[in-house]
Design a protein around this motif. Structure first.
Motif, short mmCIF file in Angstrom:
data_model
loop_
_atom_site.label_atom_id
_atom_site.label_comp_id
_atom_site.label_asym_id
_atom_site.label_seq_id
_atom_site.Cartn_x
_atom_site.Cartn_y
_atom_site.Cartn_z
N TYR A 24 0.96 -1.19 0.11
CA TYR A 24 0.10 -0.10 0.17
C TYR A 24 0.97 1.36 -0.06
O TYR A 24 1.81 1.27 0.36
N GLU A 25 0.25 2.19 -0.54
CA GLU A 25 0.98 3.44 -0.49
C GLU A 25 0.45 4.62 0.53
O GLU A 25 -0.76 4.62 0.65
N PHE A 26 1.38 5.22 1.43
CA PHE A 26 0.64 6.06 2.06
C PHE A 26 1.41 7.53 2.10
O PHE A 26 2.39 7.64 1.86
N ALA A 27 0.84 8.45 2.68
CA ALA A 27 1.41 9.78 2.77
C ALA A 27 1.14 10.31 4.16
O ALA A 27 0.33 10.23 4.83
N CYS A 28 2.47 10.74 4.56
CA CYS A 28 2.57 11.39 6.15
C CYS A 28 1.66 12.64 6.13
O CYS A 28 2.35 13.52 5.36
N LEU A 68 4.28 -2.81 2.92
CA LEU A 68 3.55 -4.14 2.87
C LEU A 68 3.13 -4.58 3.99
O LEU A 68 3.77 -4.65 4.98
N GLN A 69 1.86 -4.68 4.03
CA GLN A 69 0.98 -5.01 4.90
C GLN A 69 -0.44 -5.87 4.78
O GLN A 69 -0.87 -5.59 3.54
N LEU A 70 -0.94 -6.31 5.87
CA LEU A 70 -2.49 -6.74 5.60
C LEU A 70 -3.47 -5.55 5.63
O LEU A 70 -3.07 -4.49 6.48
N ALA A 71 -4.21 -6.00 4.92
CA ALA A 71 -5.51 -5.00 4.69
C ALA A 71 -6.18 -4.97 6.01
O ALA A 71 -6.39 -5.91 6.91
N GLY A 72 -6.63 -3.53 6.42
CA GLY A 72 -7.26 -3.46 7.79
C GLY A 72 -6.29 -3.03 8.80
O GLY A 72 -6.76 -2.87 10.20
N VAL A 89 10.03 8.33 8.12
CA VAL A 89 10.99 9.63 8.19
C VAL A 89 10.86 10.29 9.66
O VAL A 89 11.62 10.32 10.39
N CYS A 90 9.46 10.55 10.03
CA CYS A 90 9.23 11.25 11.35
C CYS A 90 8.70 10.45 12.40
O CYS A 90 8.30 10.98 13.48
N ALA A 91 8.25 9.34 11.91
CA ALA A 91 7.87 8.10 13.05
C ALA A 91 6.32 8.61 13.62
O ALA A 91 5.69 8.16 14.27
N SER A 92 5.64 9.60 12.54
CA SER A 92 4.35 10.04 12.93
C SER A 92 3.50 8.83 12.58
O SER A 92 3.35 8.19 11.60
N GLU A 93 2.05 8.71 13.34
CA GLU A 93 1.12 8.01 13.24
C GLU A 93 -0.03 8.50 12.44
O GLU A 93 -0.92 7.97 11.89
N GLN A 94 0.12 9.74 12.06
CA GLN A 94 -0.73 10.63 11.22
C GLN A 94 -0.61 10.30 9.58
O GLN A 94 -0.14 11.04 8.81
N VAL A 95 -0.84 9.22 9.19
CA VAL A 95 -0.59 8.76 7.75
C VAL A 95 -1.75 8.37 7.26
O VAL A 95 -2.91 8.16 7.80
N GLU A 96 -2.12 8.71 5.84
CA GLU A 96 -3.21 8.54 5.20
C GLU A 96 -3.04 7.50 3.95
O GLU A 96 -2.11 7.54 3.29
N LYS A 97 -3.88 6.52 3.77
CA LYS A 97 -3.53 5.49 2.77
C LYS A 97 -4.07 6.11 1.37
O LYS A 97 -5.05 6.70 1.43
N SER A 105 -4.45 3.62 -4.94
CA SER A 105 -3.40 3.10 -5.85
C SER A 105 -4.00 2.55 -7.20
O SER A 105 -5.27 1.86 -6.96
N ALA A 106 -3.37 2.58 -8.17
CA ALA A 106 -4.03 1.74 -9.30
C ALA A 106 -3.84 0.48 -9.12
O ALA A 106 -2.84 0.04 -8.57
N PRO A 107 -4.75 -0.49 -9.59
CA PRO A 107 -4.72 -1.94 -9.42
C PRO A 107 -3.65 -2.35 -10.22
O PRO A 107 -3.21 -1.85 -11.60
N PHE A 108 -3.23 -3.63 -9.87
CA PHE A 108 -2.16 -4.32 -10.93
C PHE A 108 -2.92 -4.95 -11.80
O PHE A 108 -3.78 -5.92 -11.41
N LEU A 109 -2.43 -4.87 -13.19
CA LEU A 109 -3.17 -5.65 -14.45
C LEU A 109 -2.17 -6.43 -14.83
O LEU A 109 -1.08 -6.02 -15.22
N PRO A 110 -2.47 -7.94 -14.97
CA PRO A 110 -1.12 -8.53 -15.71
C PRO A 110 -1.17 -8.06 -17.00
O PRO A 110 -1.97 -7.40 -17.63
N SER A 111 0.03 -8.26 -17.71
CA SER A 111 0.31 -7.80 -19.10
C SER A 111 -0.63 -8.39 -20.20
O SER A 111 -0.82 -7.79 -21.50
#
Length: 72
Positions: A4-8, A18-22, A31-39, A42-48
């Motif tokens: 998953y991609e997150f923004a602090c 890399l983590q489990l959903a939920g 970088v700053c160890a803040s827990e104020q992150v937002e998921k 992301s674009a879904p992965f599609l096989p070629s």
């Protein structure tokens, strides 16, 4: 496990984790160890193979110079 991609919200760092959903509430900024992150959304992965004919070998042997990419 998916990546998953997150923004602090504190420092603005965008990072992947890399983590489990939920379990987004357990993510900390690397970088700053803040827990104020937002998921981030992301674009879904599609096989070629998505969007290609079921038998792509027949495409390679096609007599048309553009192959099977002409869409019809």
């Amino acid at each position: 496990m998916p990546i998953y991609e997150f923004a602090c919200k504190a420092c603005g760092k965008v990072f992947e984790k890399l983590q489990l959903a939920g379990r987004e509430n357990q993510v900390k900024c690397p970088v700053c160890a803040s827990e104020q992150v937002e998921k981030k959304i992301s674009a879904p992965f599609l096989p070629s193979s998505v969007g290609k004919p079921a038998d792509s070998a027949s495409c390679a042997a096609s007599a048309k110079p553009e192959g099977c990419a002409s869409g019809g």
